[in-house]
Design a protein around this motif. Sequence first.
Motif, mmCIF file in Angstrom:
data_model
loop_
_atom_site.group_PDB
_atom_site.id
_atom_site.type_symbol
_atom_site.label_atom_id
_atom_site.label_comp_id
_atom_site.label_asym_id
_atom_site.label_seq_id
_atom_site.Cartn_x
_atom_site.Cartn_y
_atom_site.Cartn_z
ATOM 1 N N ASN A 72 36.720 17.309 32.207
ATOM 2 C CA ASN A 72 36.493 18.176 30.874
ATOM 3 C C ASN A 72 35.875 19.388 31.157
ATOM 4 O OD1 ASN A 72 37.728 16.501 28.775
ATOM 5 N ND2 ASN A 72 36.183 15.213 28.942
ATOM 6 N N LYS A 73 34.853 19.487 32.182
ATOM 7 C CA LYS A 73 34.286 20.724 32.588
ATOM 8 C C LYS A 73 35.287 21.666 32.983
ATOM 9 C CE LYS A 73 30.107 22.456 34.472
ATOM 10 N NZ LYS A 73 28.743 21.894 35.254
ATOM 11 N N ALA A 74 36.064 21.248 33.971
ATOM 12 C CA ALA A 74 37.083 21.957 34.640
ATOM 13 C C ALA A 74 38.215 22.449 33.527
ATOM 14 C CB ALA A 74 38.001 21.344 35.649
ATOM 15 N N ALA A 75 38.480 21.619 32.608
ATOM 16 C CA ALA A 75 39.458 22.084 31.345
ATOM 17 C C ALA A 75 38.601 23.303 30.727
ATOM 18 C CB ALA A 75 39.602 20.881 30.448
ATOM 19 N N ASP A 76 37.264 23.071 30.516
ATOM 20 C CA ASP A 76 36.664 23.911 29.600
ATOM 21 C C ASP A 76 36.487 25.453 30.273
ATOM 22 O OD1 ASP A 76 35.602 22.128 27.881
ATOM 23 O OD2 ASP A 76 33.789 21.877 28.664
ATOM 24 N N TYR A 77 36.524 25.233 31.686
ATOM 25 C CA TYR A 77 36.473 26.489 32.611
ATOM 26 C C TYR A 77 37.977 27.172 32.496
ATOM 27 C CZ TYR A 77 35.815 29.526 36.473
ATOM 28 O OH TYR A 77 35.674 30.637 37.195
ATOM 29 N N PHE A 195 37.436 23.254 39.365
ATOM 30 C CA PHE A 195 36.802 22.150 39.880
ATOM 31 C C PHE A 195 35.586 22.112 40.524
ATOM 32 C CE2 PHE A 195 41.145 20.473 38.615
ATOM 33 C CZ PHE A 195 40.510 19.141 37.967
ATOM 34 N N ASP A 196 35.384 23.377 41.176
ATOM 35 C CA ASP A 196 34.300 23.827 42.034
ATOM 36 C C ASP A 196 33.073 23.917 40.946
ATOM 37 O OD1 ASP A 196 32.628 24.204 44.020
ATOM 38 O OD2 ASP A 196 33.554 26.426 44.443
ATOM 39 N N TYR A 197 33.732 24.763 39.952
ATOM 40 C CA TYR A 197 32.642 25.021 38.875
ATOM 41 C C TYR A 197 32.183 23.822 38.254
ATOM 42 C CZ TYR A 197 31.305 26.106 34.031
ATOM 43 O OH TYR A 197 30.618 26.323 32.674
#
Length: 478
Positions: A72-77, A195-197
């Motif tokens: 979800n965090k990668a999607a947000d990015y 994904f790194d983020y």
Amino acid sequence: MKVDLKRQKMFVAGDWVERERVLEVRNPEDDDLIAVVPRASRKDMEEAVELAKKGAQVSAHLPVYKRMNILNKAADYVETHKETYAKTIALEGSKTITEARKEAGRCVETLRLSAEEARRVTGETIPFDQSEGGVGRFGYYERVPLGIIGAITPFNDPLNLVAHKIGPAIASGNAIVVKPATATPLSALFLAEAFDYAELPKGILSVITGIGSEVGQVLMTHPDVRMISFTGGMEAGLKIANQAGLKKKSMELGSNSPVIVLEDASLEEAIPSCVSGAFWAAGQNCIGVQRIYIDQSIYKEFKDQFVKETKQYRLGPKLDESTSMGPLINEKEAKRVAFMVEDAERTGATILTGGKRDGAFYEPTVLENVPEDCHLGREEVFGPVVLLYSYQTLTEAIEKANQTDYGLQAGLFTKDLHRAFTLIKQLHVGGVMINDSTDFRIDGMPFGGTKQSGVGREGVKFSIHEMTEEKVICFKLA
């Protein structure tokens, strides 16, 4: 975003690395240099797989809630930087900015679907006492990750098709090594940045840029890679099938998609749907409309309106909001499409509109009277070309729709529910779109074909199934 559109690094097990040897990434519209990326060596790929062995152990033990949070965090990015992703897709590939924005949006959806499906990687209890010898036992099966997934992705959807490999792999607890298309590596690298983020643990993901014959060969034959997920051409798919060895394979290998238009169809719906389905992304689309079979009673009306709408397509700069269609991925591909059209014309086909090439640009092209045994009739054109045929009976239409070696998706237009179900049963394809063109897909549906269109199914839930296997646990009770 941290990306440098001139010199880019590749992502090896969580670290960004450079190499002396590089590959140029050029805009097919004008051949301008966009960026250079590392040209990985065989040793680089071997190192990525070795690091993925440790990453697979980390991924398998990553709690489901953490997998979901990362996805979800990668999607947000991606969503936050959606316009940059879209511009990158358009610059390095064939899509117009409008088409690229849609792909970037779908990537966000694919990652969010992957997060949701991570909570549903479940098993079932097994009634062992269904067998006399099983009395006194209790157990179940669970789905466990395979380990390392090798992914080889194409140029035509350089972001979302990469997300369709990475998202399910992470959701199911695997490590994954991605080899993106040589022509369009930037979108995949920028997805790795997301994904790194999102703080994906090191070792779980690598994106290795290079030449397929150098690094792709290592990936598909490496004994520690337990599955190859490939989207691309049939010839490459056959090579993988022959050389990959004893590992799972999921391969989507293209099509020559048919549409059947019955005499009761709404032409106001069928024609624009099929025009869009034929020329989206300059026709470089595995489920793009290639053959349309039209009832003879409405053939002329359909043909005239179809050609009229095709002529309204505007070729031009990909970043121009008014452009309908951009170039093919390179001039070589445009020449290949031109050859197929010229071959069909030599054998009796009639060009109704289009048929001209300018560099990597090829006009939206409509033909009729195409012999069914020429290249265009049998093979996947993967370009902005569509063939019109009339038919007398539905039996004839079905036979002709099924006559190629492909079977990915088919479309049909009718208001008759009974005849729709008749065609559904008789069309030898992985998906039938009713009152829609073949060019329809959502990221949550099972996607794949029959015959030489491939093996296995994509779509997040179904990819997770491919990337896991059943493990049986049985207790003999005292």
